[in-house]
Every structure is written in structure tokens, then in C-alpha cells.
Design an enzyme around this catalytic site. Structure first.
Site, mmCIF file in Angstrom:
data_model
loop_
_atom_site.group_PDB
_atom_site.id
_atom_site.type_symbol
_atom_site.label_atom_id
_atom_site.label_comp_id
_atom_site.label_asym_id
_atom_site.label_seq_id
_atom_site.Cartn_x
_atom_site.Cartn_y
_atom_site.Cartn_z
ATOM 1 N N HIS A 113 11.087 -4.621 4.085
ATOM 2 C CA HIS A 113 9.801 -4.739 3.956
ATOM 3 C C HIS A 113 9.490 -5.308 2.662
ATOM 4 O O HIS A 113 8.450 -6.154 2.521
ATOM 5 C CB HIS A 113 9.105 -3.478 4.453
ATOM 6 C CG HIS A 113 7.648 -3.769 4.246
ATOM 7 N ND1 HIS A 113 6.879 -4.559 5.263
ATOM 8 C CD2 HIS A 113 6.653 -3.148 3.631
ATOM 9 C CE1 HIS A 113 5.748 -4.442 5.089
ATOM 10 N NE2 HIS A 113 5.270 -3.686 4.150
ATOM 11 N N ASN A 145 1.876 -8.867 -0.445
ATOM 12 C CA ASN A 145 3.080 -8.340 0.291
ATOM 13 C C ASN A 145 2.482 -6.888 1.002
ATOM 14 O O ASN A 145 1.562 -6.208 0.234
ATOM 15 C CB ASN A 145 4.054 -7.443 -0.682
ATOM 16 C CG ASN A 145 5.103 -6.594 -0.058
ATOM 17 O OD1 ASN A 145 5.344 -5.443 -0.567
ATOM 18 N ND2 ASN A 145 5.819 -7.145 1.076
ATOM 19 N N ARG A 181 7.300 5.663 -9.096
ATOM 20 C CA ARG A 181 6.347 5.672 -7.884
ATOM 21 C C ARG A 181 5.750 7.279 -7.341
ATOM 22 O O ARG A 181 4.450 7.562 -7.484
ATOM 23 C CB ARG A 181 6.918 4.954 -6.621
ATOM 24 C CG ARG A 181 7.243 3.676 -6.860
ATOM 25 C CD ARG A 181 6.472 2.871 -6.136
ATOM 26 N NE ARG A 181 5.860 3.068 -5.069
ATOM 27 C CZ ARG A 181 5.902 2.022 -4.162
ATOM 28 N NH1 ARG A 181 6.408 0.907 -4.240
ATOM 29 N NH2 ARG A 181 5.369 2.387 -3.132
ATOM 30 N N GLY A 214 0.878 -1.022 -0.075
ATOM 31 C CA GLY A 214 -0.114 -0.038 0.111
ATOM 32 C C GLY A 214 0.955 1.189 -0.099
ATOM 33 O O GLY A 214 0.369 2.423 0.232
#
Length: 286
Positions: free
Chosen positions: A267, A106, A186, A38
Site C-alpha cells: 500500500h 497516498n 508512528r 490516514g
């Protein structure tokens, strides 16, 4: 409309209920759905850029942009986001005539996958969860990485510097390994007017905030202990967004759960340790 790119991937938009879901597909065989995290500017194809082609050698790989992200409809039920995302993924499987599929998720996508396994267990074969969200989130203060993620659209608003800091300081173990091109991609996705006006991932607020937080902690749901899908949890030992202790919590709760802790990894396991992840996923889902 379906398009084909030069990597033998197809792209199309699928109508699921009230929303359009943009989907990238590759390969053939058992269906494997890759659900992205997210973070600001995330998309399915960018989050799994290092995995799609490898997995497509063995499976039919389906990679949606989750609602609120990429080229999908910018709409999420903020009072029950994981439930709404799970409904969208389940509806996508229905529209694609997939009776049951493997789910790989994920972070945010991991929470959506796990929630679908609780809401519609008939749709889920096996699960692979990488640093999933919603694991013990009401039992401790948010991590610095999660705070940075939730604050991206707050204050002075989104910026390239804030996004670069989140990705390089919190998302991965080795920030220097993240190319500027990825951050720019992004960032541009994160500043779409629809997204800025209605960020898909935000801090719960208002009268329903406590109820929303409770719903987003999947370990509070008694159905978690009843999930029958065989599950592989892959967690970076240096994850600064979701605490690696969540892996032990899932192993102690899920009926059938294997855990792999990846050293010197943050992560974003599927990106940082792509070769390792692709091998693990192929073996587990085969």
C-alpha cells in the site's frame, strides 16, 4: 513562525480557517503538495521521508500534516471527512498564494486530492494517486488491512504491537524492511491524548453512518467522470488495504488517467519503491 532544518527544509504553521496546518517545505519551482495516508501516527514528513528531497530538486514541495495528524489541529468533520480534508488543502493553497498546484496523495491523502479536484478543479493541475481511498468502498466488504486500520483505537485501544502488525502485515509487501525506529515514531504520534480522544480515521457510526459511507465512496459521485486533471494512478499489486482493482475503476472513469501497477509492492508505494516512484512522479509532473 518559520524554522529551517539542516536539510534546507522550512517548517511552519499556517492558519487555515478554524485550524492550524503544520507544513514542511523544500525546493522551488511548480508547487507539488504531498498528502499522506490516514494510518495511525502518520505525518507528512514521515510518510514522504524518501521522496521530499528527490522531488525538491525539481519542484516546490509542500508537505502538510493533514488535519487530525502530526502537529496540525486535531479536528475533522466525521460526517464528510474527505470533503473536510479537501477544503483544508484548498484553503492551504489559498493561504500560500498558490493559484494551482499538483497534488500527490497516498491512500487517505489520495481521496482528499481527488475530492479537491471535484470540489475546486481550478486549484488542481495534475494528480498522482497511490492506492487512494474512497474507490468503490461501498461495493465490497472492507479488506483485512482496512479493518486493522479502522480498529486501531477500538477494543483495548492503541498499542505498539497493533501498530507494528498493521504496518508490517498489511501496509507493505516486505514487513522486515520496516525499521523499529519508524514504528516507534508512528506509535508515539498515535498516542497523543488529543488523537486518542478523537481519532481522525474511524468507522462511521450513528444515524448518519450510511450517508457518511456513501460520501466516502468517491465512485458514487457523478463529478468523478468530469475531473479534467490529468491523473497518474500508482498502485501496489499486493496492496492489502485498498484493492488494486480500484486502479482499473479509475482508469475507466476518469477522462485522462494513466495506471502503473508496481509488482511486489503493498500500500505504501512511495516508501517501498521510492526510486521508482520519484522517477515516475518527476517525469509525470514535468
Amino acid at each position: 513562525m518559520t524554522t529551517v532544518n539542516d536539510l534546507s527544509r522550512t517548517e511552519r504553521t499556517v492558519r487555515v480557517g478554524r485550524r492550524d496546518i503544520f507544513v514542511t517545505e523544500a525546493g522551488s519551482g511548480p508547487a507539488v503538495v504531498l498528502l499522506h495516508g490516514g494510518g495511525a501516527g502518520a505525518t507528512g514528513a514521515s510518510n514522504y521521508a524518501r521522496n521530499i528531497d528527490a522531488l525538491a530538486q525539481h519542484f516546490r514541495v509542500i508537505v502538510p500534516d493533514m488535519p487530525g495528524y502530526g502537529r496540525s489541529t486535531k479536528e475533522i468533520d466525521q460526517e464528510d471527512p474527505f470533503g473536510d480534508l479537501a477544503a483544508a488543502v484548498g484553503g492551504l493553497l489559498d493561504e500560500l498564494d498558490i493559484e494551482k498546484g499538483h497534488l500527490v496523495g497516498n491512500s487517505y491523502g489520495g481521496a482528499a486530492a481527488l475530492r479537491l479536484a471535484m470540489d475546486r478543479p481550478d486549484k488542481v493541475d495534475r494528480l498522482i494517486l497511490m492506492g487512494p481511498g474512497g474507490i468503490g468502498t461501498t461495493r465490497a466488504l472492507p479488506t483485512k488491512g482496512l479493518n486493522a486500520l479502522l480498529d486501531y483505537y477500538r477494543g483495548e485501544g492503541p498499542s505498539r504491537e497493533k501498530l507494528a502488525s498493521f504496518i508490517r502485515d498489511y501496509l507493505v509487501f516486505d514487513g522486515a524492511a520496516v525499521p523499529d525506529e519508524l514504528i516507534e515514531l508512528r506509535y508515539q504520534a498515535s498516542i497523543q491524548p488529543e488523537v486518542v480522544a478523537n481519532p481522525p480515521l474511524r468507522r462511521p457510526s450513528g444515524r448518519s453512518a450510511l450517508r457518511t459511507l456513501w460520501r466516502m465512496d468517491l465512485t458514487r459521485d457523478p463529478r468523478l467522470a468530469q475531473v479534467r486533471a490529468k491523473t497518474l494512478v500508482v498502485w501496489g499489486q499486493d496492496d492489502k488495504v485498498n484493492r488494486p482493482s480500484g486502479a482499473r475503476l479509475l482508469a475507466a472513469t476518469l477522462p485522462t488517467c494513466d495506471v502503473y501497477l508496481a509488482a511486489d509492492t503493498g500500500h505504501w508505494v512511495q516508501w517501498e519503491r521510492a526510486e521508482l516512484f520519484n522517477e515516475l512522479a518527476t517525469a509525470y509532473l514535468s
